[in-house]
Design a protein around this motif. Structure first.
Motif: not given
Length: 321
Positions: A15, A107-108, A117, A76, A110-111, A103, A113-114
């Motif tokens: 990231l 914001q692209r 995590k 991204e 982000k789902r 990435h 990445l979340d």
């Protein structure tokens, strides 16, 4: 984790917006995979051009039972198909396969990445290196990896000369390592990069803060003449004065307070020395002059070059008051 501690896992996120560090992290992961299995199959995908099913194909078992490493660039700017497939893959990674997701920020995706995590997927931080202190730390670490050291003045001189781009900074470290022996001193840096050092805003700022008006203006005109924009010169002046103000605010409160400033020890020592010729009133005057110049070079004035020259003279004049 930092790039130089990147370790293979079923899924790894790389990231951040610093491409050089991201490339190094991925190279490190590829090297680990090849060390574990020399004939590992390395597959590279581009999430921005992805079509449905590609990830499934890339992570499917090989005919020859080799392990696989799948490196996905451009998450991204990923397609909707990639996002859907990657989210499904996170829930059930393929055995014998490691996947690296790159990435660069935004914001692209982000789902994804979340979700990563939440699944405790390890992440390698490759954030841009912007401050002088971080660049100095990068230079020191780069030289240490090559088995070399540089004194504090040499590190500062190198950052002043080529520090705007991390690739250039890394290349400069490599050149100094290849073309010199022993401790790298400032004279070696100036031998290779002296012309570039003189053309930077930091040299202009150093001369102005030292009260050397003639030298500051001469360096300024040389910098402008070699194509340097007035905006980064004003930024260098502002950074220099902010550093002085920070150190001035904690003088007399001990080394612990100075460490909390987020500055390298040599920066604190240098600012402490420079503050001997500054009064609070003079520092306030200089900061005000640079703030005015900053507004003018960013559109509020008609002559950016005149604005920065006036600020340089104001700072030099305020020094020693």
């Amino acid at each position: 984790m930092p790039w130089d501690q990147a370790t293979l896992a079923p899924v790894v996120l790389v990231l951040g917006g610093e491409d050089l560090l991201a490339e190094r992290a991925i190279d490190r992961l590829v090297a680990q995979a090849r060390a574990a299995q020399p004939d590992v199959d390395v597959v590279r995908l581009d999430a921005g051009e992805y079509v449905a099913g590609e990830l499934g194909v890339a992570t499917s078992p090989s005919l020859f039972a080799e392990d696989k490493l799948v490196v996905v660039a451009g998450v991204e700017r990923c397609t909707d198909d990639f996002l859907q497939d990657a989210l499904a893959y996170l829930g059930s990674p393929a055995p014998g396969v490691d996947v690296v997701l790159r990435h660069a920020g935004g914001q692209r995706g982000k789902r994804l990445l979340d979700a990563a995590k939440a699944a405790s997927v390890p992440a390698v931080a490759c954030d841009p290196i912007t401050t002088d202190g971080d660049k100095s730390a990068f230079v020191t670490a780069e030289l240490r990896r090559a088995g070399r050291r540089a004194d504090a003045q040499a590190v500062r001189a190198l950052v002043d000369a080529v520090g705007s781009d991390l690739r250039e900074l890394a290349a400069a470290c490599s050149q100094l390592v290849a073309d010199s022996a022993g401790l790298i001193g400032v004279e070696i840096v100036e031998r290779y990069y002296g012309g570039r050092i003189e053309a930077t805003g930091f040299r202009v700022a150093d001369a102005a803060v030292a009260g050397e008006a003639g030298q500051a203006v001469s360096l300024l005109r040389h910098a402008i003449g070699t194509g340097l924009d007035p905006v980064p010169i004003v930024a260098a002046l502002a950074l220099k004065l902010r550093t002085l103000a920070k150190v001035a605010a904690v003088r007399g409160r001990g080394a612990g307070a100075a460490r909390e400033l987020g500055l390298a020890p040599w920066q604190v020592d240098r600012a402490t020395s420079e503050l001997r010729r500054w009064t609070p009133e003079g520092l306030a005057t200089a900061i005000g002059a640079v703030a005015q110049a900053d507004a003018e070079v960013k559109g509020e004035g008609r002559d950016p070059v005149f604005a920065v020259e006036r600020a340089v003279l104001a700072v030099a004049s305020a020094s020693g008051r």
